[in-house]
Design a protein around this motif. Structure first.
Motif, PDB file in Angstrom:
ATOM      1  N   PRO A 140      -1.028 -29.311 -15.678  1.00  0.00           N
ATOM      2  CA  PRO A 140       0.379 -28.939 -15.452  1.00  0.00           C
ATOM      3  C   PRO A 140       1.331 -29.438 -16.544  1.00  0.00           C
ATOM      4  CG  PRO A 140      -0.573 -29.794 -13.446  1.00  0.00           C
ATOM      5  CD  PRO A 140      -1.558 -30.040 -14.536  1.00  0.00           C
ATOM      6  N   HIS A 141       0.988 -30.533 -17.193  1.00  0.00           N
ATOM      7  CA  HIS A 141       1.842 -31.022 -18.277  1.00  0.00           C
ATOM      8  C   HIS A 141       1.766 -30.100 -19.494  1.00  0.00           C
ATOM      9  CE1 HIS A 141       2.927 -34.704 -16.223  1.00  0.00           C
ATOM     10  NE2 HIS A 141       1.657 -34.804 -15.844  1.00  0.00           N
ATOM     11  N   ILE A 142       0.605 -29.525 -19.734  1.00  0.00           N
ATOM     12  CA  ILE A 142       0.480 -28.534 -20.794  1.00  0.00           C
ATOM     13  C   ILE A 142       1.296 -27.293 -20.439  1.00  0.00           C
ATOM     14  CG2 ILE A 142      -1.145 -27.018 -21.996  1.00  0.00           C
ATOM     15  CD1 ILE A 142      -3.234 -29.275 -21.636  1.00  0.00           C
ATOM     16  N   GLY A 143       1.241 -26.884 -19.179  1.00  0.00           N
ATOM     17  CA  GLY A 143       2.065 -25.757 -18.728  1.00  0.00           C
ATOM     18  C   GLY A 143       3.548 -26.042 -18.869  1.00  0.00           C
ATOM     19  N   ASN A 144       3.944 -27.272 -18.589  1.00  0.00           N
ATOM     20  CA  ASN A 144       5.345 -27.666 -18.744  1.00  0.00           C
ATOM     21  C   ASN A 144       5.764 -27.594 -20.210  1.00  0.00           C
ATOM     22  OD1 ASN A 144       7.848 -28.528 -17.934  1.00  0.00           O
ATOM     23  ND2 ASN A 144       7.280 -30.683 -17.880  1.00  0.00           N
ATOM     24  N   TRP A 145       4.871 -27.981 -21.116  1.00  0.00           N
ATOM     25  CA  TRP A 145       5.163 -27.912 -22.547  1.00  0.00           C
ATOM     26  C   TRP A 145       5.367 -26.463 -22.969  1.00  0.00           C
ATOM     27  CZ3 TRP A 145       2.449 -25.814 -26.713  1.00  0.00           C
ATOM     28  CH2 TRP A 145       2.900 -26.189 -27.961  1.00  0.00           C
ATOM     29  N   ILE A 146       4.530 -25.565 -22.446  1.00  0.00           N
ATOM     30  CA  ILE A 146       4.670 -24.146 -22.782  1.00  0.00           C
ATOM     31  C   ILE A 146       5.983 -23.592 -22.235  1.00  0.00           C
ATOM     32  CG2 ILE A 146       3.688 -21.856 -22.339  1.00  0.00           C
ATOM     33  CD1 ILE A 146       0.919 -23.231 -22.402  1.00  0.00           C
ATOM     34  N   ILE A 147       6.352 -23.986 -21.020  1.00  0.00           N
ATOM     35  CA  ILE A 147       7.614 -23.524 -20.434  1.00  0.00           C
ATOM     36  C   ILE A 147       8.799 -24.038 -21.245  1.00  0.00           C
ATOM     37  CG2 ILE A 147       9.100 -23.712 -18.406  1.00  0.00           C
ATOM     38  CD1 ILE A 147       6.541 -23.663 -16.729  1.00  0.00           C
ATOM     39  N   GLU A 148       8.713 -25.257 -21.741  1.00  0.00           N
ATOM     40  CA  GLU A 148       9.792 -25.784 -22.585  1.00  0.00           C
ATOM     41  C   GLU A 148       9.971 -24.944 -23.842  1.00  0.00           C
ATOM     42  OE1 GLU A 148       8.894 -29.831 -23.399  1.00  0.00           O
ATOM     43  OE2 GLU A 148       9.320 -30.487 -21.354  1.00  0.00           O
ATOM     44  N   ARG A 149       8.882 -24.482 -24.426  1.00  0.00           N
ATOM     45  CA  ARG A 149       8.975 -23.629 -25.613  1.00  0.00           C
ATOM     46  C   ARG A 149       9.591 -22.274 -25.258  1.00  0.00           C
ATOM     47  NH1 ARG A 149       8.718 -27.946 -26.801  1.00  0.00           N
ATOM     48  NH2 ARG A 149       7.186 -29.015 -28.047  1.00  0.00           N
ATOM     49  N   ILE A 150       9.268 -21.747 -24.082  1.00  0.00           N
ATOM     50  CA  ILE A 150       9.862 -20.481 -23.649  1.00  0.00           C
ATOM     51  C   ILE A 150      11.363 -20.648 -23.446  1.00  0.00           C
ATOM     52  CG2 ILE A 150       9.942 -18.811 -21.749  1.00  0.00           C
ATOM     53  CD1 ILE A 150       6.910 -19.264 -21.438  1.00  0.00           C
ATOM     54  N   VAL A 151      11.777 -21.766 -22.846  1.00  0.00           N
ATOM     55  CA  VAL A 151      13.205 -22.032 -22.631  1.00  0.00           C
ATOM     56  C   VAL A 151      13.920 -22.179 -23.980  1.00  0.00           C
ATOM     57  CG1 VAL A 151      14.840 -23.736 -21.741  1.00  0.00           C
ATOM     58  CG2 VAL A 151      12.896 -23.037 -20.354  1.00  0.00           C
ATOM     59  N   MET A 152      13.278 -22.853 -24.930  1.00  0.00           N
ATOM     60  CA  MET A 152      13.886 -23.016 -26.244  1.00  0.00           C
ATOM     61  C   MET A 152      14.062 -21.654 -26.934  1.00  0.00           C
ATOM     62  SD  MET A 152      12.802 -25.489 -29.449  1.00  0.00           S
ATOM     63  CE  MET A 152      11.115 -25.272 -29.080  1.00  0.00           C
ATOM     64  N   PHE A 153      13.049 -20.791 -26.811  1.00  0.00           N
ATOM     65  CA  PHE A 153      13.165 -19.455 -27.390  1.00  0.00           C
ATOM     66  C   PHE A 153      14.262 -18.644 -26.715  1.00  0.00           C
ATOM     67  CE2 PHE A 153      11.785 -14.971 -27.616  1.00  0.00           C
ATOM     68  CZ  PHE A 153      11.913 -14.801 -28.977  1.00  0.00           C
ATOM     69  N   ARG A 154      14.386 -18.779 -25.385  1.00  0.00           N
ATOM     70  CA  ARG A 154      15.441 -18.066 -24.659  1.00  0.00           C
ATOM     71  C   ARG A 154      16.818 -18.548 -25.098  1.00  0.00           C
ATOM     72  NH1 ARG A 154      18.797 -19.249 -20.768  1.00  0.00           N
ATOM     73  NH2 ARG A 154      17.753 -21.203 -20.316  1.00  0.00           N
ATOM     74  N   CYS A 155      16.964 -19.857 -25.290  1.00  0.00           N
ATOM     75  CA  CYS A 155      18.255 -20.388 -25.738  1.00  0.00           C
ATOM     76  C   CYS A 155      18.589 -19.910 -27.150  1.00  0.00           C
ATOM     77  CB  CYS A 155      18.236 -21.915 -25.690  1.00  0.00           C
ATOM     78  SG  CYS A 155      18.249 -22.581 -24.023  1.00  0.00           S
ATOM     79  N   LEU A 156      17.595 -19.897 -28.027  1.00  0.00           N
ATOM     80  CA  LEU A 156      17.837 -19.400 -29.386  1.00  0.00           C
ATOM     81  C   LEU A 156      18.214 -17.925 -29.378  1.00  0.00           C
ATOM     82  CD1 LEU A 156      14.942 -21.112 -31.362  1.00  0.00           C
ATOM     83  CD2 LEU A 156      17.377 -21.572 -31.546  1.00  0.00           C
ATOM     84  N   LEU A 157      17.535 -17.144 -28.546  1.00  0.00           N
ATOM     85  CA  LEU A 157      17.848 -15.717 -28.457  1.00  0.00           C
ATOM     86  C   LEU A 157      19.234 -15.496 -27.871  1.00  0.00           C
ATOM     87  CD1 LEU A 157      16.497 -12.990 -29.029  1.00  0.00           C
ATOM     88  CD2 LEU A 157      15.737 -12.992 -26.655  1.00  0.00           C
ATOM     89  N   GLY A 158      19.591 -16.277 -26.847  1.00  0.00           N
ATOM     90  CA  GLY A 158      20.940 -16.169 -26.256  1.00  0.00           C
ATOM     91  C   GLY A 158      22.022 -16.575 -27.245  1.00  0.00           C
ATOM     92  N   ASP A 159      21.778 -17.615 -28.028  1.00  0.00           N
ATOM     93  CA  ASP A 159      22.756 -18.037 -29.031  1.00  0.00           C
ATOM     94  C   ASP A 159      22.912 -16.970 -30.118  1.00  0.00           C
ATOM     95  OD1 ASP A 159      23.218 -20.373 -27.692  1.00  0.00           O
ATOM     96  OD2 ASP A 159      21.896 -21.579 -28.978  1.00  0.00           O
ATOM     97  N   PHE A 160      21.797 -16.321 -30.498  1.00  0.00           N
ATOM     98  CA  PHE A 160      21.888 -15.264 -31.498  1.00  0.00           C
ATOM     99  C   PHE A 160      22.686 -14.074 -30.963  1.00  0.00           C
ATOM    100  CE2 PHE A 160      20.120 -11.270 -33.165  1.00  0.00           C
ATOM    101  CZ  PHE A 160      20.554 -11.390 -34.478  1.00  0.00           C
ATOM    102  N   ILE A 161      22.480 -13.738 -29.707  1.00  0.00           N
ATOM    103  CA  ILE A 161      23.198 -12.592 -29.139  1.00  0.00           C
ATOM    104  C   ILE A 161      24.697 -12.901 -29.016  1.00  0.00           C
ATOM    105  CG2 ILE A 161      23.465 -11.213 -27.032  1.00  0.00           C
ATOM    106  CD1 ILE A 161      20.425 -11.385 -26.712  1.00  0.00           C
ATOM    107  N   ARG A 162      25.023 -14.150 -28.649  1.00  0.00           N
ATOM    108  CA  ARG A 162      26.438 -14.520 -28.492  1.00  0.00           C
ATOM    109  C   ARG A 162      27.163 -14.738 -29.818  1.00  0.00           C
ATOM    110  NH1 ARG A 162      25.002 -19.040 -25.435  1.00  0.00           N
ATOM    111  NH2 ARG A 162      23.577 -18.088 -23.976  1.00  0.00           N
ATOM    112  N   SER A 163      26.437 -14.967 -30.895  1.00  0.00           N
ATOM    113  CA  SER A 163      27.102 -15.253 -32.172  1.00  0.00           C
ATOM    114  C   SER A 163      27.684 -14.021 -32.822  1.00  0.00           C
ATOM    115  CB  SER A 163      26.118 -15.905 -33.138  1.00  0.00           C
ATOM    116  OG  SER A 163      25.125 -14.998 -33.528  1.00  0.00           O
TER     117      SER A 163
END
Length: 98
Positions: free
Chosen positions: A75-98
């Motif tokens: 589950p900790h490996i899964g949590n690490w993968i989810i953190e990367r997905i959240v980081m990608f979502r934040c980067l994509l949201g910041d790009f769309i808002r810029s």
């Protein structure tokens, strides 16, 4: 400027599937961490009890503890993968808002 607008229009439909993947991943990771935590606890307690009562040797106990650790870390490996997905979502949201 026009190319950036076109890229934003392309990136906007990608945001919804990424958010859904994030939510599903968090839900599945929460359930699996409970199940795998209980399973690894049972496995490690069985290994320690079998060593204490003399039912198995040290090598077998080490193998059982390694299995318990691997089950615990999934589950900790899964949590690490989810953190990367959240980081990608934040980067994509910041790009769309810029």
């Amino acid at each position: 400027m026009i190319i950036k607008f076109i890229l934003k229009c392309i990136a906007l439909p990608l945001l919804l599937p990424i958010v859904l993947i994030q939510w599903i991943g968090i839900f599945l990771n929460s359930i699996s961490s409970v199940i795998f935590g209980i399973l690894s606890g049972i496995c490690s307690l069985t290994a320690i009890a079998s060593l204490a009562f003399g039912l198995s040797t040290g090598g077998e106990v080490i193998r059982m503890l390694i299995v318990a650790f691997v089950v615990f870390i999934i589950p900790h490996i899964g949590n690490w993968i989810i953190e990367r997905i959240v980081m990608f979502r934040c980067l994509l949201g910041d790009f769309i808002r810029s």
